[in-house]
Design a protein around this motif. Structure first.
Motif, PDB file in Angstrom:
ATOM      1  N   TYR A 160      -9.345   0.718  11.362  1.00 41.18           N
ATOM      2  CA  TYR A 160      -9.684  -0.543  10.716  1.00 41.18           C
ATOM      3  C   TYR A 160      -9.422  -1.732  11.647  1.00 41.18           C
ATOM      4  CZ  TYR A 160      -9.460   2.563   6.694  1.00 41.18           C
ATOM      5  OH  TYR A 160      -9.655   3.619   5.834  1.00 41.18           O
ATOM      6  N   ASP A 203      -4.265   2.792   7.970  1.00 39.46           N
ATOM      7  CA  ASP A 203      -4.148   2.568   6.531  1.00 39.46           C
ATOM      8  C   ASP A 203      -3.193   3.590   5.918  1.00 39.46           C
ATOM      9  OD1 ASP A 203      -4.501   2.204   3.784  1.00 39.46           O
ATOM     10  OD2 ASP A 203      -6.616   1.704   4.010  1.00 39.46           O
ATOM     11  N   LYS A 233       0.823  -1.213   0.000  1.00 42.30           N
ATOM     12  CA  LYS A 233       0.000   0.000   0.000  1.00 42.30           C
ATOM     13  C   LYS A 233       0.857   1.263   0.000  1.00 42.30           C
ATOM     14  CE  LYS A 233      -4.513  -1.328   1.745  1.00 42.30           C
ATOM     15  NZ  LYS A 233      -5.643  -0.892   2.585  1.00 42.30           N
TER      16      LYS A 233
END
Length: 313
Positions: free
Chosen positions: A199, A104, A25
Motif C-alpha cells: 500500500y 496492512d 487496525k
C-alpha cells in the motif's frame, strides 16, 4: 513469564498518524478474525528526539493495554529497533512490520496460514516505491542471494512472521551490525513467501535515504561475508598477471627490436592506479578490522531509555 500467542514488533521513526491507524487496525483484527488470540503490539521508538512521535506513542500506550512502547536514547537504526522489539517480545510467534501502513495488519492472517514453516515473509504483488528504490532493491536482492544463500524465488521484505525458536536463536548471534535477514537465514532455511498487497504510505516519505541504503548494503557485504576481500584478491591477481605480461612485452621489444619505453604519462598513470588500489584495499581491510574490534568489545546494538507496558508497568 507469561506467554502470549503473537508479538507484533514495529520500529518507529518520525511517525504519528500512521501509528494510530495501525493500532486501531490491530485492535480490530484481534477482535474479529483473530478473536481469542492473545497478542501485544510493541513500538520501538528510534526517533526519541521527535516530540510528536513520543507524544503519539504515549497516547497509544495510555489508550490501549496491549501496546508496549520502548524508547531508545538516540537513533540506532531500523535493524537494531527490530532486534530490540524481538528481545522484549513474549509471543510464540513474532510479526515484524513497518510503521507507515504500507503493510496492512489485516494481511497478518495470510502470514499465519503458513506458520508451520519457521519463517514466513510477505511478497508484494506490486511495490508502491519509486523507480530508484525498486532498482536498488533488485540489486540488493541479487547480493542477498550470493551472500546469504537466499533462494532466488524468495523475496525479502520487513513484513514477516517467525516462531519463538527462531526469535530466541537470532538473539544468540553476536554481531555489532545486525541485519535481520542475515540473522534469519543463519538460524533456518525453512522460509516461504506469501503474496499480499503493498500500500501507499499513510504519511511522510521514506526515511531510507541513499546514505542509509549504502550503510545497510555495507553491513550486508562486510559483516556477513568475505566477498569484498575475495574480489580484491582476484583483482590483485589479475593486475599482477597484466603487469607481468606488460613487462614481458617491454623486455621483448627492447631485446629484439631495440625499442625503449618512452613517456612519463604512462608511468604516472600506472603509479596512480596501483597506489589508488593499494589505498582502497587498506581501507577495506581497515573496515573489517574496526568491525572485528566492535564485535570483540561486545558493544550493545542499542541503549533503551524507558519501556512502558507489559511487565514493566
Amino acid at each position: 513469564m507469561k506467554k502470549i500467542d503473537y508479538s507484533i514488533v514495529v520500529p518507529v521513526y518520525r511517525s504519528k498518524e500512521s501509528l494510530k491507524i495501525l493500532t486501531q487496525k490491530v485492535d480490530e483484527l484481534f477482535n474479529t478474525k483473530l478473536q481469542g488470540k492473545s497478542f501485544e503490539l510493541i513500538f520501538v521508538n528510534d526517533s526519541p528526539f521527535d516530540d510528536a512521535t513520543c507524544k503519539a506513542l504515549e497516547e497509544l500506550h495510555t489508550q490501549y493495554k496491549f501496546v508496549k512502547t520502548i524508547e531508545f536514547t538516540q537513533n540506532f537504526g531500523q535493524q537494531s529497533a527490530v532486534l530490540c522489539g524481538i528481545a522484549n517480545s513474549l509471543g510464540e510467534y513474532v510479526i515484524t512490520m513497518d510503521d507507515d501502513m504500507q503493510h496492512d495488519p489485516f494481511d497478518i492472517p495470510t502470514l499465519i496460514q503458513e506458520d508451520s514453516h519457521d519463517i514466513v515473509i510477505a511478497k508484494f504483488k506490486s511495490k508502491k516505491h519509486n523507480a530508484f528504490k525498486r532498482i536498488t532493491s533488485s540489486i540488493k536482492g541479487y547480493f542477498d542471494h550470493i551472500i546469504l544463500g537466499k533462494p532466488k524465488h524468495i523475496k525479502l521484505t520487513s513484513f514477516r512472521l517467525f516462531n519463538r525458536v527462531i526469535a530466541d536463536n537470532m538473539l544468540k548471534i553476536g554481531t555489532s551490525y545486525p541485519f535481520i535477514p542475515a540473522l534469519l537465514f543463519s538460524v533456518s532455511k525453512d522460509i516461504v513467501n506469501v503474496e499480499v498487497p503493498h500500500y501507499a504510505r499513510e504519511e511522510g516519505k521514506s526515511n531510507y535515504t541513499l546514505g542509509k541504503m549504502i550503510q545497510l548494503f555495507t553491513n550486508l557485504l562486510i559483516n556477513n561475508s568475505s566477498l569484498l576481500l575475495k574480489w580484491i584478491g582476484y583483482l590483485g591477481l589479475f593486475l599482477a598477471f597484466v603487469s607481468l605480461v606488460y613487462a614481458g612485452v617491454i623486455v621483448y621489444r627492447r631485446v629484439f627490436f631495440d625499442i625503449a619505453l618512452q613517456g612519463w604519462s604512462s608511468i604516472m598513470v600506472a603509479i596512480l592506479f596501483f597506489g589508488g588500489m593499494i589505498m582502497f584495499t587498506l581501507g577495506v581491510i581497515g573496515e573489517y578490522l574496526v568491525r572485528i574490534i566492535h564485535t570483540s568489545e561486545n558493544r550493545p546494538h542499542y541503549f533503551v531509555r524507558k519501556i512502558r507496558g507489559g511487565e514493566n508497568e
